[in-house]
Scaffold this motif. Structure first.
Motif: not given
Length: 302
Positions: A92-96, A233-237, A290-295, A297-300
């Motif tokens: 997707s280009g959003k996640v390393e 503080d920059g974290r994400r859940v 749904r794991l691709p969607e989770i990754f 967003w979460l790891l973007a």
């Protein structure tokens, strides 16, 4: 120091390559010693290109590692296909690309290893009694977390080309593993900048026997998050659940937790996400879907 060295030697002594993949490489490490815990086991996925370059990678730790990659290791002939989900998120280009460290569940000890110790300590009455009956032994999630953020992470960061900082370290799990991921995120905010709590088992015990006391369980989780969540503080859940089978019990708890995130100033869509998947069951195929969607967003990347 001795325990750390012993743990690292245990990791090294039983490591072996499982197979090479065009879409990454999977390694397996068996009978890993960890102080105070049942023997652990790891499946580690290295993304494509790892062996051909010298770049460093962020790291994703995941529970129930036996159900992540290979059907022959899975409990129910179902897997998350975490490697494929990572490749999809990267495309997707959003996640390393991330190194994925899958930590296998220790069989019958899974519940007592994943039940958050601080929540267990805060429980009382019938709930605490039911937890004790289900655990059938000492709750050791505090030792499990100490092992992950200590000996395990030290070994991973020294053995692979990782980026070891908080913003490059994530943890994800489902069901009791979802509780454990939230626990790690709350108790070790200096280590984990991202957490995915998928179909988290908020009733903590069999939801059919917690009925009638569910208000108390919701209050327990509300107080637990209120005392530990702090500022983003920059974290994400990421939080989610389905609506079928075991997931059908989760909505009342999730709504209380969502309200706590909002009350503490976390911005939905930026700092945290909470989703409901209509018709989704409590099982690996639903999580894989749904794991691709989770990754994504979460790891973007920020």
């Amino acid at each position: 120091m001795y325990r750390l060295l012993a743990a690292l030697l245990g990791l090294l002594a039983f490591s072996m390559p499982l197979r090479a993949q065009e879409a990454g490489r999977l390694l397996e490490y068996e009978r890993v010693s960890a102080a105070g815990l049942p023997d652990q086991r790891l499946s580690i996925w290295l993304p494509p290109g790892y062996d051909a370059d010298d770049q460093r990678y962020p790291v994703l730790y995941m529970h129930d590692g036996h159900n992540l990659f290979d059907l022959k290791n899975s409990n129910f002939n179902k897997i998350w296909a975490a490697d494929k989900a990572m490749l999809s998120a990267v495309k997707s280009g959003k996640v390393e690309p991330h190194i994925i460290v899958g930590i296998w569940a220790p069989g019958s000890d899974r519940y007592r290893q994943y039940l958050p110790r601080s929540a267990y300590d805060a429980a009382s009455g019938t709930l605490r009694t039911r937890m004790d009956q289900t655990a059938n032994g000492e709750v050791v999630s505090d030792l499990y977390l100490a092992w992950i953020i200590g000996p395990l992470k030290s070994w991973v960061d020294s053995s692979f080309r990782t980026r070891a900082g908080r913003d490059d370290t994530a943890i994800v799990g489902s069901s009791m593993g979802g509780l454990m991921s939230c626990y790690a995120f709350l108790e070790a905010p200096q280590v984990f900048g991202r957490a995915g709590c998928v179909s988290s088992h908020w009733p903590a015990i069999d939801p059919r026997v917690v009925e009638g006391e569910d208000r108390g369980v919701r209050d327990l989780w509300d107080a637990w998050f209120a005392a530990r969540l702090g500022q983003p503080d920059g974290r994400r859940v990421w939080l989610d659940h389905g609506t079928a089978t075991l997931d059908a019990y989760y909505a009342p708890y999730q709504q209380v937790i969502d309200a706590r995130f909002a009350a503490l100033g976390w911005q939905k869509g930026r700092d945290w996400e909470s989703k409901v998947y209509q018709g989704a069951e409590h099982e690996e195929n639903a999580w894989a879907a749904r794991l691709p969607e989770i990754f994504g967003w979460l790891l973007a990347e920020d």
